[in-house]
Each structure stands twice: as structure tokens, then as C-alpha cells.
Design an enzyme around this catalytic site. Structure first.
Site, PDB file in Angstrom:
ATOM      1  N   GLU A 260       1.241  -1.060   0.093  1.00 51.12           N
ATOM      2  CA  GLU A 260       0.118   0.548   0.326  1.00 51.12           C
ATOM      3  C   GLU A 260       0.734   0.778  -0.221  1.00 51.12           C
ATOM      4  O   GLU A 260       1.318   1.880   1.193  1.00 51.12           O
ATOM      5  CB  GLU A 260      -0.445  -0.458   1.476  1.00 51.12           C
ATOM      6  CG  GLU A 260      -1.849  -1.218   1.365  1.00 51.12           C
ATOM      7  CD  GLU A 260      -3.225  -0.606   0.394  1.00 51.12           C
ATOM      8  OE1 GLU A 260      -2.880   0.520   0.505  1.00 51.12           O
ATOM      9  OE2 GLU A 260      -3.744  -1.834   0.169  1.00 51.12           O
ATOM     10  N   CYS A 294      -2.497   9.710   2.720  1.00 54.56           N
ATOM     11  CA  CYS A 294      -1.725   9.282   1.576  1.00 54.56           C
ATOM     12  C   CYS A 294      -3.183   9.370  -0.129  1.00 54.56           C
ATOM     13  O   CYS A 294      -1.928   9.257  -0.855  1.00 54.56           O
ATOM     14  CB  CYS A 294      -1.790   7.459   1.419  1.00 54.56           C
ATOM     15  SG  CYS A 294      -3.542   6.512   2.092  1.00 54.56           S
TER      16      CYS A 294
HETATM   17  P1  NAD Z   1       7.026   5.102   7.598  1.00 60.27           P
HETATM   18  O1  NAD Z   1       8.955   6.013   7.952  1.00 60.27           O
HETATM   19  O2  NAD Z   1       6.517   4.958   9.150  1.00 60.27           O
HETATM   20  O3  NAD Z   1       8.067   3.767   7.473  1.00 60.27           O
HETATM   21  C1  NAD Z   1       7.174   2.678   7.701  1.00 60.27           C
HETATM   22  C2  NAD Z   1       7.369   1.157   7.631  1.00 60.27           C
HETATM   23  O4  NAD Z   1       8.751   1.527   7.687  1.00 60.27           O
HETATM   24  C3  NAD Z   1       7.858   1.796   8.840  1.00 60.27           C
HETATM   25  O5  NAD Z   1       6.995   0.948   9.782  1.00 60.27           O
HETATM   26  C4  NAD Z   1       8.916   1.943   8.989  1.00 60.27           C
HETATM   27  O6  NAD Z   1       9.674   0.569  10.825  1.00 60.27           O
HETATM   28  C5  NAD Z   1       9.447   1.003   7.999  1.00 60.27           C
HETATM   29  N1  NAD Z   1      11.000   0.574   7.277  1.00 60.27           N
HETATM   30  C6  NAD Z   1      11.314   2.074   6.735  1.00 60.27           C
HETATM   31  N2  NAD Z   1      12.690   2.413   6.350  1.00 60.27           N
HETATM   32  C7  NAD Z   1      12.797   0.889   6.133  1.00 60.27           C
HETATM   33  C8  NAD Z   1      13.456   0.111   5.916  1.00 60.27           C
HETATM   34  N3  NAD Z   1      14.759   0.641   4.988  1.00 60.27           N
HETATM   35  N4  NAD Z   1      13.646  -1.136   5.469  1.00 60.27           N
HETATM   36  C9  NAD Z   1      13.201  -1.501   6.548  1.00 60.27           C
HETATM   37  N5  NAD Z   1      11.332  -1.176   7.162  1.00 60.27           N
HETATM   38  C10 NAD Z   1      11.561   0.004   7.068  1.00 60.27           C
HETATM   39  O7  NAD Z   1       6.153   5.486   6.536  1.00 60.27           O
HETATM   40  P2  NAD Z   1       6.382   6.449   5.380  1.00 60.27           P
HETATM   41  O8  NAD Z   1       7.300   6.073   4.211  1.00 60.27           O
HETATM   42  O9  NAD Z   1       7.194   7.521   5.231  1.00 60.27           O
HETATM   43  O10 NAD Z   1       4.918   6.480   5.405  1.00 60.27           O
HETATM   44  C11 NAD Z   1       4.819   7.732   4.282  1.00 60.27           C
HETATM   45  C12 NAD Z   1       4.418   6.579   2.322  1.00 60.27           C
HETATM   46  O11 NAD Z   1       3.166   5.969   2.489  1.00 60.27           O
HETATM   47  C13 NAD Z   1       3.844   7.759   1.590  1.00 60.27           C
HETATM   48  O12 NAD Z   1       4.406   8.361   0.813  1.00 60.27           O
HETATM   49  C14 NAD Z   1       2.073   7.537   1.872  1.00 60.27           C
HETATM   50  O13 NAD Z   1       1.512   7.478   0.261  1.00 60.27           O
HETATM   51  C15 NAD Z   1       2.069   6.304   2.400  1.00 60.27           C
HETATM   52  N6  NAD Z   1       1.666   5.462   2.557  1.00 60.27           N
HETATM   53  C16 NAD Z   1       0.507   4.723   2.032  1.00 60.27           C
HETATM   54  C17 NAD Z   1      -0.627   4.129   2.544  1.00 60.27           C
HETATM   55  C18 NAD Z   1      -1.703   3.606   1.627  1.00 60.27           C
HETATM   56  O14 NAD Z   1      -2.769   3.150   2.082  1.00 60.27           O
HETATM   57  N7  NAD Z   1      -1.940   3.411   0.162  1.00 60.27           N
HETATM   58  C19 NAD Z   1      -1.150   4.949   3.176  1.00 60.27           C
HETATM   59  C20 NAD Z   1      -0.530   5.955   4.422  1.00 60.27           C
HETATM   60  C21 NAD Z   1       0.651   5.963   3.510  1.00 60.27           C
END
Ligand code: NAD
Length: 482
Positions: A260, A294
Site C-alpha cells: 500500500e 496517502c
Molecule cells: P514510515 O517511515 O513509518 O515507514 C513505513 C514502515 O516501514 C515503518 O514501519 C518503518 O519502520 C519501515 N521502514 C522504514 N525504513 C525501512 C527500511 N529501510 N527497511 C525496512 N523497513 C523500513 O512511513 P513512510 O514510508 O514515511 O509513510 C509515508 C508513505 O506511505 C507515503 O508515501 C504515503 O503515501 C504512503 N502511505 C500509503 C498508504 C496506503 O494505504 N496506500 C497509507 C498511508 C501512507
């Protein structure tokens, strides 16, 4: 010296070595800040679930799954009911955590995180039998006489990795789907929304069957350690860069993934649109959670004939929703971290501010901001904004808007505002997106009958309602001859 050290997967303050920091009394530590409340700050980074414990955690879940504990519908119902109770009993703690992480107004947090979870889970409880019943399907003449059916089976042990923007909903709704389907689950909340992670970590073991449902806190090292384990499905929500890491790790075990992801979700405003309604619906969808959604509108493609009236109405909508100074509004959130605050400030250089633009680093406030004269080569137009900045670009035709959108990666959401049905139909026919709302924003994701997810760069797989349970089932085809 008040240092913290991981012990059996739980951080303990060494000064009060006898007392685990959670959930016992005064020795509770602020997660990740390395601070034990009674002892003060410490110099050691706090690792709640050291990577070397993770193999044991997953192995316990595998043993439980193999023992058949998670299969009876009665067990699943019990867990889902406990999840609802967890949400209802602890509404105040969840609201406070959402406020600490994101400045989320109580009503907003209740609707988008707390009640969203309870309504999804209640629907799972209500339909548990129906969604887990074998489905009869026709048998072809060549195989007759026989009976054919699809038997829903759980997949096994599932990993759910969540981000920080709706930190409760995005963790618990997929996890509940996995439980309703009869799986064992590891949940990994985002370390960025640390206060919410802390509350979840305290409550999940209290309410749910720990042998089958576990929550692992932590950031990159913990998630990396989890990804090294063998799961039967990985459900990841977050950015596309990490999505690629997740998918690559899953490939080692041929583990299916749901991704997602995000991206730039466009809005098309046709000259036939009702400008006032359009502006208000965009203002709501854009500035909910301070733009950290998102599927929030990322940029606007507005017909030049209605551009100025639209901007005027947008300004009025902002004042109506958040008052003359949104910084003092109880209805407006904050940016999750200093890093994201700095990122958004620098994105503002990609255009000319026509509404808003004020910031406050200390409270991580970024005003609802509208930008015009946008530089198409800027980061503003090439990265997902994921914050309260809204670039507005003039167009002269529907075709121009469609060409603009189709030249870019498939978005997670796409919105079109038009009274003219042929414009709507043209956009529906010639573009693609994870999901769409016509004459509105965000609303498609509120329907349990519309699977929510992305396509291409915005992700793969969809959930919510029945699709959120199906995702974690194998529909085993069985043909039985007489
Ligand atoms: P985040 O930084 O919380 O990362 C998401 C998860 O990935 C966390 O649990 C984190 O611990 C893990 N993570 C981070 N780096 C990692 C790595 N190198 N290796 C393994 N795991 C790792 O959140 P984010 O990515 O900043 O979230 C924002 C993004 O998520 C945006 O692009 C947003 O559009 C997208 N998003 C999508 C939805 C959806 O339902 N499609 C919903 C919310 C957010």
C-alpha cells in the site's frame, strides 16, 4: 546510570532493574527517546525488540499456527471482540498518543483512526461465518459427476508493517483481516509515531492472545530482522523505496506481498464544476491530518476559466474550517517530525505562495498553503508532497489534464470535479489510479465494498471490508468426485 538495555524483548531501566518499563507504574519510558520518566535521559538507544529476539517471536507464532489454535471461528471472534474492546476501553489513551505524534484533533483521530478500526472489525465479526464459508462453484461436464468448491484457508503467519500517518488504522485494520482469516500475525507499527507505538505495544499483549498475535516495535533494524524471517504474507504500507526493500526480501521465500504505497494524487477541475462545493471538498480532503494522507489531493489541474473563482473559494473554505489563523485552530494537525517539517519547507520553493505559507518549526506547524506559478521541474511537482502544500496548475482542456496525468506514474487516487458527465466519463476511460472519487475527495476509501489499494507505483493489492479478509486467505479449489 539509568541506561536502557533490551531484555527478553522488553526494555528495562537498569536503575530500576526489577521493574519492566512497561506496563508497570512509574518506571515507564518514552520510547525511542531513551528516557526513563523517573530516571531521566539516558545515553543508550532504546531497542525494544532486539533483532536477535525476532526469530524466537516468529517461531512461537509459527508453532501456535501449526497447532491449529488460530483456525476455529470461535478463537477468531474472541480476538476480534477483544480488539474492539481494546479500542473502546482506551479511546482516551489513543487520542492522547495521536495528539502527541501528529497534533491530531480528537474528533479527527476518533473518526479516522479509532472508529475506523472498530467499524471494520465489527463488520468482520458480523460476517465471520459468511466470509469463511466454502463457496460452491459449477462443475464442467467433463468432470461430472462431481461437486466443486472453493474452501477458504488461512495463509499462516502474516507480517503487517505500518506507517505513521494513521498509525492505528493502518496497523490494526489489516491485522484484523489476517486474524479474521485465521492467521497468526506480527504487527510492526511505525517508530516515527512513537507515542502511538508505545500505547499499542502496551495494550496489544493485554487484550490479544500473545502466542498468536504479537506486536514488535522498532525501526529499520527490527523491520530488517523481521523481513529476514519466513512469512506467508507481508502487508506493507508506506513509501515505495521501502516497498521495494520489502518485496525483494519477500522474494527470498516466495512470500506474496500487499504493498500500500503512495504517490502524487491529482485533481482535475473542469469548467462545469460547482466551484464552491469543489473548493470545500478539496479543502477537507487536503488539510485533514495536515495533508499527511496517502490519498490527499497532491496537485490541482484547474480549467483556467474557473481558476480564480476556485482560488477565492478555497481561501474562504480554509477560513471557514480553521479560522483566520489555522495555527490557533483546534481542528488543524501538525507535521509528524522535524525532518518532514524541513522537507515541506523546502518544497515550498517550487512555486509562489498565494494562500498561507506560514510555518513554526517549534510546533511543527505548516499552514494550509496554496502555490501557483509552479516550477514543473521542482521537487514540489516530482515528489509526493504528503503535507499541507497544494500546487495549482491551469489547464485549457480535459485532454491536457489527462495527458499530464498519464505521462506520470499511476497515482493512488484521482479526483475529477465536473457537472458535465462526458468529461467525467472521458477521465474514467482514459486514466487509471488505485481508486477514484468523482466530485469529492477521499470518500472512496470509506466504503467497505470498494477494495482500497494502488496500481503500479502506488502499490498492489486492495483491502477493506470483505477484500481485507480475502487477502489473507487461500481459496483452495477442491473437486470431489462421487
Ligand atoms: P514510515 O517511515 O513509518 O515507514 C513505513 C514502515 O516501514 C515503518 O514501519 C518503518 O519502520 C519501515 N521502514 C522504514 N525504513 C525501512 C527500511 N529501510 N527497511 C525496512 N523497513 C523500513 O512511513 P513512510 O514510508 O514515511 O509513510 C509515508 C508513505 O506511505 C507515503 O508515501 C504515503 O503515501 C504512503 N502511505 C500509503 C498508504 C496506503 O494505504 N496506500 C497509507 C498511508 C501512507
Amino acid at each position: 546510570r539509568g541506561a536502557l538495555r533490551p531484555q527478553l524483548g522488553r526494555g528495562r531501566c537498569l536503575k530500576f532493574r526489577a521493574k519492566p518499563w512497561r506496563p508497570v507504574g512509574p518506571h515507564s519510558m518514552a520510547l525511542h527517546s531513551g528516557t526513563c520518566r523517573p530516571c531521566g535521559p539516558t545515553d543508550l538507544a532504546f531497542r525494544p525488540n532486539p533483532p536477535n529476539n525476532i526469530a524466537d517471536i516468529v517461531s512461537t507464532l509459527r508453532t501456535t499456527y501449526d497447532s491449529g489454535t488460530t483456525r476455529p471461528l470461535a478463537w477468531r471472534k474472541q480476538q476480534l471482540e477483544a480488539l474492539v474492546r481494546m479500542m473502546e476501553d482506551n479511546e482516551a489513551a489513543f487520542s492522547a498518543a495521536l495528539k502527541a505524534d501528529l497534533g491530531k484533533p480528537d474528533v479527527e483521530g476518533f473518526i479516522t483512526d479509532i472508529a475506523f478500526v472498530t467499524s471494520e472489525v465489527k463488520a468482520m465479526i458480523k460476517n465471520l461465518k459468511k466470509w469463511n464459508k466454502p463457496q460452491r462453484v459449477p462443475t464442467p461436464i467433463v468432470a461430472m459427476p462431481a461437486k466443486s468448491q472453493l474452501i477458504p484457508e488461512p495463509l499462516g503467519v502474516v507480517l503487517v508493517i505500518a506507517p505513521w500517518n494513521y498509525p492505528i488504522q493502518l496497523l490494526l485494520v489489516p491485522a484484523a483481516g489476517a486474524i479474521a482469516a485465521g492467521n497468526a500475525v506480527v504487527m510492526k507499527p511505525s517508530e516515527v509515531s512513537a507515542a502511538t507505538s508505545e500505547v499499542l505495544a502496551r495494550l496489544v499483549p493485554k487484550y490479544l492472545d500473545q502466542k498468536a498475535i504479537t506486536l514488535v516495535e522498532g525501526g529499520v533494524p527490527e523491520t530488517t530482522a523481521l523481513l529476514a524471517e519466513h512469512f506467508d504474507h507481508i502487508f506493507y504500507t508506506g513509501n515505495g523505496t521501502v516497498g521495494r526493500i520489502v518485496m525483494a526480501a519477500a522474494a527470498n521465500n516466495l512470500t506474496p506481498v500487499t504493498l500500500e504505497l503512495g504517490g502524487k494524487s491529482p485533481v482535475i477541475i473542469d469548467e462545469s464544476a460547482n466551484v464552491r462545493v469543489t473548493a470545500r471538498r478539496i479543502a477537507w480532503g487536503k488539510w485533514l491530518n495536515a495533508g499527511q494522507t496517502c490519498v490527499a489531493p497532491d496537485y490541482i489541474l484547474v480549467n483556467e476559466k474557473v481558476r480564480q473563482p476556485f482560488l477565492d473559494e478555497l481561501g474562504k473554505a480554509i477560513t471557514d474550517f480553521f479560522g483566520a489563523d489555522p495555527q490557533t485552530s483546534e481542528s488543524y494537525g501538525r507535521i509528524v517530525s522535524p525532518r518532514h517539517f524541513d522537507r515541506l519547507k523546502s518544497l515550498m520553493n517550487g512555486g509562489k505562495v498565494v494562500i498561507g505559507g506560514e510555518t513554526n518549526a517549534e510546533s511543527r506547524y505548516v499552514a494550509p498553503t496554496v502555490l501557483a506559478d509552479v516550477d514543473m521541474n521542482s521537487a514540489l511537482m516530482n515528489e509526493e508532497i504528503f503535507g499541507p502544500l497544494l500546487p495549482v496548475i491551469s489547464i485549457t482542456s480535459t485532454k491536457q489534464a489527462i495527458d499530464f496525468i498519464t505521462a506520470r506514474p499511476h497515482p493512488l487516487a484521482l479526483y475529477v470535479f465536473a457537472e458535465n458527465k462526458s468529461v467525467v466519463n472521458e477521465v474514467l476511460a482514459k486514466t487509471t489510479a488505485g481508486g477514484m472519487t468523482v466530485n469529492g475527495t477521499l470518500m472512496h476509501l470509506t466504503s467497505p465494498h470498494l477494495p482500497f489499494g494502488g496500481i503500479g507505483e502506488s502499490g498492489m493489492g486492495g483491502y477493506h471490508g470483505k477484500s481485507g479478509v480475502r487477502l489473507f486467505q487461500h481459496m483452495k479449489p477442491v473437486l470431489s468426485r462421487g
